[in-house]
Design a protein around this motif. Structure first.
Motif, short mmCIF file in Angstrom:
data_model
loop_
_atom_site.label_atom_id
_atom_site.label_comp_id
_atom_site.label_asym_id
_atom_site.label_seq_id
_atom_site.Cartn_x
_atom_site.Cartn_y
_atom_site.Cartn_z
N ASP A 27 0.81 -1.22 0.00
CA ASP A 27 0.00 0.00 0.00
C ASP A 27 0.84 1.27 0.00
OD1 ASP A 27 1.04 -0.49 2.47
OD2 ASP A 27 -0.75 0.16 3.58
N VAL A 28 2.10 1.17 -0.40
CA VAL A 28 2.98 2.33 -0.40
C VAL A 28 2.49 3.36 -1.43
CG1 VAL A 28 4.56 1.24 -2.06
CG2 VAL A 28 5.38 3.09 -0.60
N ARG A 29 2.54 4.61 -1.05
CA ARG A 29 2.15 5.71 -1.93
C ARG A 29 3.29 6.71 -2.00
NH1 ARG A 29 -3.03 6.35 -3.47
NH2 ARG A 29 -2.63 8.58 -3.77
N PRO A 30 3.42 7.41 -3.09
CA PRO A 30 4.52 8.39 -3.22
C PRO A 30 4.30 9.60 -2.31
CG PRO A 30 3.08 8.50 -5.13
CD PRO A 30 2.63 7.32 -4.33
N THR A 31 5.37 10.10 -1.76
CA THR A 31 5.34 11.33 -0.99
C THR A 31 5.22 12.51 -1.96
OG1 THR A 31 7.75 11.50 -1.00
CG2 THR A 31 6.73 10.27 0.81
N PRO A 32 4.94 13.72 -1.45
CA PRO A 32 4.82 14.86 -2.37
C PRO A 32 6.04 15.07 -3.26
CG PRO A 32 3.91 15.44 -0.25
CD PRO A 32 4.50 14.08 -0.09
N VAL A 33 7.25 14.93 -2.72
CA VAL A 33 8.42 15.14 -3.56
C VAL A 33 8.56 14.02 -4.59
CG1 VAL A 33 9.95 13.97 -1.91
CG2 VAL A 33 10.89 15.61 -3.54
N GLN A 34 8.20 12.80 -4.23
CA GLN A 34 8.24 11.70 -5.20
C GLN A 34 7.18 11.86 -6.27
OE1 GLN A 34 7.83 8.27 -2.69
NE2 GLN A 34 9.77 8.66 -1.60
N ALA A 35 6.00 12.34 -5.88
CA ALA A 35 4.92 12.54 -6.86
C ALA A 35 5.28 13.61 -7.88
CB ALA A 35 3.63 12.92 -6.13
N LEU A 36 6.11 14.59 -7.49
CA LEU A 36 6.50 15.66 -8.42
C LEU A 36 7.79 15.35 -9.16
CD1 LEU A 36 5.73 18.80 -6.21
CD2 LEU A 36 4.32 17.84 -8.03
N ALA A 37 8.77 14.77 -8.46
CA ALA A 37 10.10 14.62 -9.04
C ALA A 37 10.21 13.44 -9.99
CB ALA A 37 11.13 14.48 -7.92
N ILE A 38 9.55 12.32 -9.70
CA ILE A 38 9.72 11.13 -10.55
C ILE A 38 9.18 11.37 -11.96
CG2 ILE A 38 9.02 8.72 -10.83
CD1 ILE A 38 9.20 8.41 -7.82
N PRO A 39 7.95 11.87 -12.15
CA PRO A 39 7.51 12.15 -13.53
C PRO A 39 8.36 13.20 -14.23
CG PRO A 39 5.63 12.07 -12.03
CD PRO A 39 6.85 12.09 -11.19
N ALA A 40 8.79 14.26 -13.48
CA ALA A 40 9.62 15.29 -14.10
C ALA A 40 10.99 14.75 -14.50
CB ALA A 40 9.79 16.46 -13.13
N SER A 41 11.56 13.87 -13.69
CA SER A 41 12.86 13.29 -14.03
C SER A 41 12.76 12.35 -15.23
CB SER A 41 13.41 12.54 -12.81
OG SER A 41 14.65 11.94 -13.10
N MET A 42 11.71 11.57 -15.32
CA MET A 42 11.56 10.65 -16.44
C MET A 42 11.26 11.38 -17.75
SD MET A 42 9.52 7.54 -14.56
CE MET A 42 9.55 6.50 -16.01
N SER A 43 10.71 12.59 -17.66
CA SER A 43 10.45 13.37 -18.87
C SER A 43 11.69 14.05 -19.41
CB SER A 43 9.37 14.41 -18.60
OG SER A 43 9.83 15.37 -17.65
N LEU A 44 12.79 14.11 -18.63
CA LEU A 44 14.01 14.74 -19.12
C LEU A 44 14.64 13.97 -20.28
CD1 LEU A 44 15.80 15.78 -15.79
CD2 LEU A 44 14.48 17.22 -17.33
N THR A 45 14.36 12.68 -20.38
CA THR A 45 14.96 11.87 -21.44
C THR A 45 14.53 12.34 -22.82
OG1 THR A 45 14.89 10.02 -19.89
CG2 THR A 45 15.34 9.51 -22.19
N SER A 46 13.32 12.82 -22.95
CA SER A 46 12.79 13.23 -24.25
C SER A 46 12.77 14.74 -24.45
CB SER A 46 11.36 12.69 -24.40
OG SER A 46 10.53 13.17 -23.35
N SER A 47 13.50 15.51 -23.63
CA SER A 47 13.49 16.96 -23.75
C SER A 47 14.92 17.47 -23.88
CB SER A 47 12.81 17.60 -22.54
OG SER A 47 13.56 17.34 -21.36
N ASN A 48 15.03 18.73 -24.24
CA ASN A 48 16.35 19.35 -24.36
C ASN A 48 16.95 19.71 -23.00
OD1 ASN A 48 16.21 19.21 -27.17
ND2 ASN A 48 15.14 21.18 -27.30
N THR A 49 16.13 19.85 -21.99
CA THR A 49 16.61 20.18 -20.65
C THR A 49 17.25 18.94 -20.03
OG1 THR A 49 14.82 21.78 -20.39
CG2 THR A 49 15.96 21.06 -18.40
N ARG A 50 18.49 19.11 -19.53
CA ARG A 50 19.24 17.98 -19.00
C ARG A 50 19.52 18.11 -17.50
NH1 ARG A 50 18.74 13.97 -22.15
NH2 ARG A 50 20.71 13.05 -21.43
N ALA A 51 18.85 19.03 -16.83
CA ALA A 51 19.09 19.22 -15.39
C ALA A 51 17.76 19.45 -14.68
CB ALA A 51 20.03 20.40 -15.15
#
Length: 674
Positions: A206-230
């Motif tokens: 029943d583990v759920r993401p914390t607020p930082v995980q809910a925001l950072a994981i999707p944003a980090s995975m989207s960096l692969t397909s964008s020009n932003t690398r940081a």
């Protein structure tokens, strides 16, 4: 009896008051009346002789028989002379003054020598006056220059302080952001099935993401397909930042292996199944080992942390996901300055390809200079606790690593293998993780990732720069009626009465921590059967500190080795703290008390305030108040973690009031600390 005044031969008009005598022997009678008293002539002569003797005695004590207004006549007090005497005195005074003036104003005929001497004296006095004026001008200029220099140094120090401790502006929290946090789940993040299973297995179904995980994981995975690398991620302490960057990192590393496996064989489905399932197929190990993706001494991902304790902690979390489960086979290695087995470390680097390397900046620079590590296969970099790593002490090592990452080659020389890389033309992804956003840190990150190169994405949770909502904060001034050690004892007594079992006492340096430990042990704050009083500082042996932090967090003394028992004995007081902690140590009463019910006090410097997981802490006491709001947030963040509750008590002296007043005001009105 009344007597008569017997006068001498001096005329009455010229007789001074002191020349009057009082005779009490005979009644008033004239000198020429020998029988005035009815006596004979012989008696009269005898009386006259006695009167003369009395007059001689009275002359020695003249004026004693005078009225009160004239008794001080001889001293000239309160007596007015006759007009003739006053005129005579004025005449004598005027003549003496005239003679004095005549003598002083009598002109002297100048001579050649005297005129030359006077001119020389005049020249010398003029030169002295001029020299004095020049010296006074020079002194005034020097004082003015010193004031300007002091003012410039003060302004530079203030600017340096502002750069180091002032907070950057945060992005605004919108209702859509809060809604996204509340609706987030790991299943909706498109994670690999083995990684999702590992999360459920380690942290519960029943583990759920914390607020930082809910925001950072999707944003980090989207960096692969964008020009932003940081990516810059900010979240409050205890919010789960470690998993926020480990989960997307492991997902990308395994996805790269699957992609390379597809390109290697004609039948990609079988290879994908073999890699995902982790079966012992003879083709899959040969495929992965011979792939250009994994090479010896060349890690694929690097995690930089500021301390040895964080190296051990992050390595343990990463291994729990990658090593303890066969579905995710990644090699994780933690390296710090005081590694216990240097020969084993060198052998592992030479024989096993490293997927994730966790280390400190200084240790990584040392290995790059020695040539034992290279960054030619690096695809991802994480800078954890960025506000600390961008400080003056760590910044030179960070700059060396940034240069090595940008060039994709070792620091000393470029080798042939470093040139042959399938990822040489790709800029590695960089993730910055921090609990605060100092202006200095954001400025340096902006310079490292300028907008023309894609810039960086900034993410912050709604509670960034704010203490946890479950944290109760108390500020106690040290008044003249008590002392700081006695106030600490009172706070610990109340903490024990409220049922708090884990207490951290923060100090600013090791010497103060050692003294506080000895003081608490001498006062026997923790009785027999208790957990003890521990000390944790940056100068301690790494293994000793690991044992102390582990025992403070969750006990586990039954599994200690003899070496660890000796280290524990050195870190704790004998006879009180050791009772019942280590099995077989002779504790009688302590053996019956579970570890969770024992009181343990950890006296620590800031080495325990950055990133170390102290979920078990119930109460944080700031014996020495921090010098900035950044340090305050890190220290009080050791309790009330992951949505829990806790208390923080600050002991304030007069010199702490400036910073403490700003923090207390922000806490009272629930504003952002900065």
């Amino acid at each position: 009896m009344f007597g008569t005044l017997v006068a001498r031969s001096i005329p009455r008009s010229k007789r001074a008051p002191s020349q009057w005598t009082f005779n009490t022997r005979f009644p008033s009678a004239g000198r020429g009346a020998p029988n005035a008293g009815g006596g004979t002539e012989g008696a009269w002569k005898a009386a006259k002789n006695r009167s003369n003797l009395k007059s001689k005695v009275a002359s020695k004590l003249s004026g004693l028989a005078l009225p009160a207004s004239r008794r001080l006549a001889r001293l000239g007090v309160g007596v007015v002379d006759s007009p003739s005497k006053q005129r005579l005195d004025r005449k004598n005074t005027n003549s003496s003054q005239t003679q004095t003036q005549t003598k002083t104003t009598k002109p002297v005929k100048p001579t050649r020598a005297t005129s030359s001497l006077s001119s020389s004296i005049g020249r010398r006095s003029g030169m002295a006056m001029a020299a004095g004026a020049v010296a006074a001008t020079a002194a005034a200029k020097a004082a003015s220059k010193h004031r300007r220099q002091v003012e410039a140094e003060r302004e530079a120090a203030q600017e340096k302080y502002d750069q180091k401790f002032s907070m950057a502006a945060l992005p605004q929290t919108t209702p859509s952001l809060i809604k996204a946090i509340q609706a987030a789940t790991f299943a909706d993040m498109s994670l690999l099935p083995p990684l999702l299973n590992a999360l459920h297995s380690v942290f519960g179904s029943d583990v759920r993401p914390t607020p930082v995980q809910a925001l950072a994981i999707p944003a980090s995975m989207s960096l692969t397909s964008s020009n932003t690398r940081a990516l810059l991620v900010g979240a409050e302490t205890g919010g789960g930042k470690t998993l926020a960057y480990l989960i997307p990192m492991i997902h990308r590393l395994k996805s790269q292996e699957i992609e390379h496996a597809k390109l290697a064989l004609d039948n990609p489905e079988d290879v994908i199944d073999a890699v995902v399932s982790g079966s012992e197929n003879s083709v899959t190990p040969q495929l992965i080992s011979s792939s250009k993706l994994r090479r010896l001494r060349r890690p694929r991902a690097v995690v930089l942390v500021p301390s040895r304790d964080l190296v051990s902690q992050v390595t343990q979390v990463a291994k729990s996901l990658c090593t303890h489960h066969t579905d995710l086979r990644l090699t994780v290695l933690g390296i710090h300055a005081r590694h216990a087995h240097a020969d084993r470390l060198a052998a592992k680097l030479a024989t096993v390809p490293i997927d994730i390397l966790v280390t400190t900046p200084h240790e990584l620079v040392k290995h790059l200079e020695k040539g034992t590590l290279a960054l030619s296969k690096l695809t991802e970099v994480v800078v954890d606790e960025s506000d600390t790593l961008f400080d003056e002490s760590n910044l030179p090592d960070i700059e060396v690593i940034q240069k090595a990452v940008a060039t994709h080659r070792p620091v000393e020389d470029a080798t042939e293998t470093s040139k042959d890389s399938s990822t040489a033309s790709v800029t590695p992804l960089t993730t910055y993780i921090s609990a605060t956003f100092p202006v200095r840190m954001t400025t340096l990150i902006g310079l490292a990732h300028p907008p023309e190169q894609g810039g960086y994405t900034q993410i912050a949770t709604p509670k960034l720069h704010r203490p946890s909502s479950g944290l109760k904060q108390l500020f106690l001034p040290v008044t003249s009626s008590t002392t700081k050690p006695n106030l600490l004892l009172d706070v610990l007594k109340r903490s024990a009465q409220s049922g708090e079992k884990r207490v951290i006492v923060f100090v600013n340096n090791r010497d103060t921590g050692t003294w506080v430990c000895d003081f608490l042990r001498g006062k026997k704050v923790v009785s027999d059967g208790g957990g003890g009083v521990f000390l944790a500082s940056g100068q301690m042996d790494g293994r000793m500190r690991d044992v102390v932090l582990g025992l403070f967090k969750e006990g586990g003394g039954e599994g200690l080795s003899r070496t660890e028992e000796g280290l524990l004995d050195a870190a704790m007081v004998a006879g009180t703290a050791n009772d019942g902690i280590v099995a077989g140590s002779g504790g009688k009463e302590g053996d019956k008390i579970p570890w969770k019910d024992r009181i343990a006090i950890l006296v620590a410097t800031d080495v325990a305030s950055r990133g170390v997981d102290t979920t078990a802490a119930d109460h944080v006491i700031l014996y020495d108040f921090p010098r900035s709001s950044i340090e305050y947030l890190h220290r009080v963040g050791r309790t009330a973690r992951n949505g829990g509750k806790g208390r923080a008590t600050s002991l304030l002296t007069k010199r702490d009031r400036r910073v403490a007043d700003e923090i207390e005001k922000s806490v009272r009105y629930k504003n952002v600390l900065g």
